[in-house]
Write an enzyme that holds these catalytic residues in place. Structure first.
Site, short mmCIF file in Angstrom:
data_model
loop_
_atom_site.label_atom_id
_atom_site.label_comp_id
_atom_site.label_asym_id
_atom_site.label_seq_id
_atom_site.Cartn_x
_atom_site.Cartn_y
_atom_site.Cartn_z
N THR A 64 27.32 13.25 0.06
CA THR A 64 27.82 13.13 1.56
C THR A 64 28.88 11.99 1.79
O THR A 64 29.57 11.87 2.81
CB THR A 64 26.67 13.14 2.68
OG1 THR A 64 26.01 11.87 2.11
CG2 THR A 64 25.87 14.24 2.51
N TYR B 78 19.37 -2.51 -11.45
CA TYR B 78 20.28 -1.44 -11.61
C TYR B 78 20.74 -1.15 -12.78
O TYR B 78 20.88 -0.07 -13.37
CB TYR B 78 21.37 -1.64 -10.39
CG TYR B 78 22.61 -0.91 -10.46
CD1 TYR B 78 22.29 0.50 -9.65
CD2 TYR B 78 23.83 -0.90 -11.10
CE1 TYR B 78 23.38 1.46 -9.67
CE2 TYR B 78 24.87 0.25 -11.12
CZ TYR B 78 24.53 1.19 -10.31
OH TYR B 78 25.29 2.03 -10.48
N GLY C 235 23.40 12.78 -3.24
CA GLY C 235 24.34 11.67 -2.94
C GLY C 235 25.86 12.18 -2.50
O GLY C 235 26.70 11.58 -2.61
N ALA D 192 19.57 -2.02 -15.73
CA ALA D 192 18.72 -1.73 -16.62
C ALA D 192 18.10 -0.05 -16.37
O ALA D 192 18.17 0.58 -17.18
CB ALA D 192 17.29 -2.54 -16.36
N ALA D 193 17.99 0.16 -15.10
CA ALA D 193 17.79 1.67 -14.98
C ALA D 193 19.05 2.72 -15.22
O ALA D 193 18.55 3.75 -15.88
CB ALA D 193 17.67 1.79 -13.32
N LYS D 194 20.21 2.07 -15.02
CA LYS D 194 21.16 2.97 -15.72
C LYS D 194 21.41 3.10 -17.04
O LYS D 194 21.70 4.02 -17.91
CB LYS D 194 22.69 2.46 -15.12
CG LYS D 194 23.05 2.63 -13.68
CD LYS D 194 22.74 3.91 -13.08
CE LYS D 194 23.24 4.24 -11.82
NZ LYS D 194 23.02 5.91 -11.24
N ILE E 10 34.39 1.46 -8.46
CA ILE E 10 35.00 2.76 -7.93
C ILE E 10 35.17 1.99 -6.48
O ILE E 10 34.31 1.59 -5.82
CB ILE E 10 34.16 3.78 -7.85
CG1 ILE E 10 33.59 4.29 -9.18
CG2 ILE E 10 34.92 5.18 -6.94
CD1 ILE E 10 32.58 5.24 -9.22
N SER F 28 26.47 4.11 -15.07
CA SER F 28 27.41 3.04 -14.74
C SER F 28 27.70 2.22 -15.95
O SER F 28 26.93 2.11 -17.01
CB SER F 28 26.75 1.98 -13.74
OG SER F 28 27.44 0.92 -13.78
#
Length: 264
Positions: free
Chosen positions: A22, A156, A20, A158-160, A189, A142
């Site tokens: 770029t 999101y 990620g 839960a994944a983090k 951010i 996060s």
């Protein structure tokens, strides 16, 4: 008077990959490592037109296992090794509305991008790090891993949370073998995409961008430092973590949120 520390060459000769890398925080991290002297590879689905010419771009959709395997092979065949792996790729595209509107596909896509992509990359690059007994892996998680927003980004979050737990477990396995593994968990951010979102909120609500920004901070429970982070704030800390100055740090999650999380 003490001279300011010069980090221009502290990563000289090191080869780093920033997923990620770029845009947004990933771009800031990649450019920070360049300043420190590293050879920096970045990956994303598509190459942007304005990419820094000093960065080595390799295209890849890392939510797909086969694409990840191809990326690992390309990096190792072209550069011979990898010293620093920054797993920055992440994001949420799930609809708002709470648990009831989320499908299996929503959950699976989010977990593929935010948890399994880093797991696959680690698995791909760790063997050569272990062989050399040297390497650094950074997982960008996060604060939603601790402070989930159920209405819009529950998969999101839960994944983090899973990424933080996985990162700690991995560090316990490989730190004694010369590999440092760390997690950085940012709060909000203000990337260019976040700024555009503030402009859309301001336009639709007939308020100023500053008022829109404050409304989001209020929704987070407030940011004691008074403003969102800039991508460079995260990049500067990551630059320190991967450097020799942080050689005794491993297995830790670092929260960079301006004080957003209200508990210890």
């Amino acid at each position: 008077m003490t001279e300011p520390f010069n980090f221009n060459h502290e990563l000289s000769g090191k080869i780093a990959l920033v997923t990620g890398g770029t845009k947004g925080t990933g771009k800031a991290i990649a450019e920070r490592l360049l300043v420190a002297g590293a050879i920096v590879i970045v990956t994303a689905r598509n190459q942007p037109e304005n990419i820094n010419s000093q960065l080595h771009f390799i295209a890849g959709d890392l939510s797909q296992a086969k694409e990840t395997e191809k990326l690992v092979k390309k990096v190792l065949s072209r550069f011979g090794r990898l010293d620093i792996l920054i797993n920055t790729l992440g994001g949420s595209e799930t609809p708002g509305g709470g648990f009831a509107v989320l499908s299996d596909e929503d959950w699976e896509n989010t977990i593929q991008t935010n948890l399994l992509a880093p797991v696959r990359l680690d698995r791909g690059f760790l063997p050569q790090m272990l062989e050399r007994k040297n390497g650094v892996i950074i997982h960008i998680a996060s604060i939603q891993g601790r402070l989930p927003l159920f209405d819009s980004t529950l998969p999101y979050a839960a994944a983090k949370a899973g990424l933080v737990n996985y990162s700690k477990g991995l560090s316990k396995e490989v730190s004694s073998k010369g590999i440092r593994v760390l997690t950085v968990s940012p709060g909000w951010i203000m990337t260019s995409s976040a700024n555009r979102m503030m402009e859309r909120i301001a336009d639709s609500s007939k308020i100023t961008v500053e008022e829109a920004t404050q409304s989001v901070m209020d929704a987070l429970g407030g940011i004691p430092i008074g403003k969102p982070a800039q991508p460079e704030d995260i990049a500067e800390f990551v630059g320190f973590l991967v450097s020799p100055r942080a050689k005794y740090l491993t297995g830790t999650e670092y929260v960079i949120d301006g004080g957003t999380i209200p508990t210890i």
